[in-house]
Design an enzyme around this catalytic site. Structure first.
Site: not given
Ligand code: PBG
Length: 324
Positions: A195, A248
């Protein structure tokens, strides 16, 4: 044999020919739709930067999921916005927490639909960070216990898959251990293994009210410049017990998806995140691109790169499109 004997255009001449030789076929069966649960009743509030995506109270969420099931989608991933936030994210692991309530309602009302729950603390902490904060730092090891508690409470509520998105080191092992110790050895873990610290989460943070109050997420999410490191992240998460892994965002990281798919043999998911969705929606609103074509093209690219599962805010629209 080369030109003029070989003419690749021969097989592109008609839609029937193109369909015959198509290498990548999208299927509704591999799509996951993200949902945002909020407190209250009868709440259905559109997220300004994500047209067509709503904050939903549990009753509305159940209604939405009946439709999602009808469209043939196999799964949803749940995020929650709690009534109140605090330093220790207690709303994340409360038995009556928003995601736990939503999960229970869904498993009762739409039992065949798979429920994936996002395991992170940022929506539940007053400071908006993904873990415990001590002296301005997000501390790794003390956070693991909170994450494990969160995942366990979601499993208790009936989640089929828990999906840690926090990027703390060692969280997959901590979650697996907590689940197994409590009789949830059949609850699967989808780890957000690679991520990235991405600008493309902007609209999500509006939807989930989870923007950090100070600093950013670069001390735990990955540097967009790194791909080798993504392979290490994925390898470690598999060793710790991840059943499925996720990359992601999706479109800016197709190379990472491809390399992970080639190197490992667990199912690979990719998340076409909020900013990817919002960018296409915005351009379409301005009349600058054809939204439906862009939606199909980007999903196809993500699958072609190697993702077997795609999480996307377009999932419902894709399902409708694939049905015709
Ligand atoms: C964290 C989380 C995020 C997303 C999914 N889980 C946000 C972040 O890391 O700030 C982002 C998903 C998206 O942008 O669609 N809980």
């Amino acid at each position: 044999m080369a030109f003029p004997q070989t003419r690749l255009r021969r097989l592109r001449r008609t839609e029937a020919l193109r369909r015959l030789v198509r290498e990548t076929r999208l299927s509704v069966q591999n799509l996951v739709y993200p949902l945002f649960a909020v407190p209250g009743e009868g709440v259905r509030k559109e997220i300004a930067s994500m047209p067509g995506v709503f904050n939903l109270s549990v009753d509305e969420l159940v209604r939405e999921c009946r439709e999602i099931k009808k469209l043939g989608l196999p799964a949803v991933i749940l995020f929650g916005i709690p009534e109140t936030k605090d330093e220790l994210a207690t709303g994340a692991f409360a038995e009556v927490g928003i995601v736990q309530r939503a999960t229970r309602a869904l498993k009762k009302e739409v039992p065949e639909l798979l429920v994936i729950t996002d395991v992170c603390l940022c929506e539940y902490t007053s400071h908006g960070h993904c873990g415990k904060v001590e002296k301005g730092e997000i501390v790794n090891d003390p956070t693991l216990e909170l994450l494990a508690k969160t995942a366990l409470s979601q499993a208790r509520a009936g989640a089929d898959i828990v999906a840690p998105s926090d990027m703390m080191d060692g969280r997959v092992a901590a979650i697996r251990q907590a689940l197994d110790a409590n009789g949830f050895e059949n609850t699967a873990i989808l780890s957000y293994a690679a991520k990235y610290a991405s600008a493309f989460y902007g609209p999500f943070r509006e939807a989930a009210q989870s923007a950090p109050q100070f600093g950013d997420r670069r001390s735990h999410q990955m540097d967009p410049a790194n791909a080798e490191e993504a392979l290490r992240e994925v390898g470690l998460d598999i060793e710790e017990g991840a059943d499925l892994i996720m990359i992601k965002p999706a479109l800016p990281y197709l190379d990472v998806i491809r390399r992970v798919r080639e190197r490992f043999d667990v199912p690979v998911a990719a998340y076409q995140v909020s900013g990817e969705y919002a960018a296409l929606q915005a351009a379409a609103r301005l009349g600058w691109l054809d939204l439906e074509r862009a939606m199909v093209e980007t999903a196809t690219a993500i699958q072609r790169a190697g993702a077997q599962i795609i999480l996307s805010y377009f999932a419902k629209d894709l399902a409708r499109k694939l049905a015709c």
